[in-house]
Motif scaffolding. Sequence first.
Motif, PDB file in Angstrom:
ATOM      1  N   PHE A   1     -21.103  36.485  12.499  1.00 56.43           N
ATOM      2  CA  PHE A   1     -22.564  36.439  12.636  1.00 56.43           C
ATOM      3  C   PHE A   1     -23.221  37.667  11.999  1.00 56.43           C
ATOM      4  O   PHE A   1     -24.274  37.561  11.375  1.00 56.43           O
ATOM      5  N   HIS A   2     -22.607  38.830  12.142  1.00 57.43           N
ATOM      6  CA  HIS A   2     -23.200  40.086  11.652  1.00 57.43           C
ATOM      7  C   HIS A   2     -22.581  40.583  10.347  1.00 57.43           C
ATOM      8  O   HIS A   2     -22.842  41.715   9.930  1.00 57.43           O
ATOM      9  N   GLN A   3     -21.797  39.756   9.683  1.00 56.31           N
ATOM     10  CA  GLN A   3     -21.043  40.202   8.518  1.00 56.31           C
ATOM     11  C   GLN A   3     -21.929  40.763   7.408  1.00 56.31           C
ATOM     12  O   GLN A   3     -21.615  41.811   6.829  1.00 56.31           O
ATOM     13  N   LYS A   4     -23.028  40.106   7.091  1.00 58.77           N
ATOM     14  CA  LYS A   4     -23.908  40.591   6.015  1.00 58.77           C
ATOM     15  C   LYS A   4     -24.482  41.959   6.352  1.00 58.77           C
ATOM     16  O   LYS A   4     -24.536  42.852   5.500  1.00 58.77           O
ATOM     17  N   GLU A   5     -24.923  42.139   7.597  1.00 55.63           N
ATOM     18  CA  GLU A   5     -25.489  43.434   8.006  1.00 55.63           C
ATOM     19  C   GLU A   5     -24.419  44.529   7.960  1.00 55.63           C
ATOM     20  O   GLU A   5     -24.693  45.652   7.514  1.00 55.63           O
ATOM     21  N   ILE A   6     -23.221  44.205   8.428  1.00 57.04           N
ATOM     22  CA  ILE A   6     -22.134  45.183   8.440  1.00 57.04           C
ATOM     23  C   ILE A   6     -21.770  45.574   7.004  1.00 57.04           C
ATOM     24  O   ILE A   6     -21.638  46.760   6.691  1.00 57.04           O
ATOM     25  N   ASP A   7     -21.624  44.567   6.123  1.00 56.51           N
ATOM     26  CA  ASP A   7     -21.294  44.849   4.723  1.00 56.51           C
ATOM     27  C   ASP A   7     -22.370  45.704   4.063  1.00 56.51           C
ATOM     28  O   ASP A   7     -22.056  46.636   3.317  1.00 56.51           O
ATOM     29  N   SER A   8     -23.620  45.405   4.342  1.00 58.06           N
ATOM     30  CA  SER A   8     -24.722  46.181   3.770  1.00 58.06           C
ATOM     31  C   SER A   8     -24.689  47.623   4.264  1.00 58.06           C
ATOM     32  O   SER A   8     -24.821  48.566   3.473  1.00 58.06           O
TER      33      SER A   8
END
Length: 143
Positions: free
Chosen positions: A98-105
């Motif tokens: 769910f939070h993968q994009k935020e974590i990667d960013s």
Amino acid sequence: MFGYLLYKIVCNLAGFLYPAYASFKAIKANDTKIILPWLIYWIVMAFFTLGEGIADSLIFWFPFYYEMKILFILWLILPQTRGAAYLYDNYIDPTLTFHQKEIDSTLGMAQEKATSTGVEWGRHGLATLQELGQQIIKGRTSF
């Protein structure tokens, strides 16, 4: 005090040393069916260790804390209970997905900042060394 030390040793043996050796053997076997459960274990253990480190001052004094920790680690490891797989499948994977994009960013920005800071410090250090070298050559600085 002796009990605390004994519990720490048992927790570290059960939670780190045995899984590390089992992971080593799984890699040597080169079989994904054997490697995957250990990879899942290490992900779960990383989150557990992080959470425990943050909450340590609140939870270490609970009665039977270390006994419960040992049982929890065994629950994670044992193939009969598949505790690590349960936690990973039901909590960690859905949350990280769910939070993968935020974590990667966030990780990308942190990496850029660390790189630029490292380059900046490197340049500053090199300039300082060059200045020191020039002063030594001119005989202005002595050790």
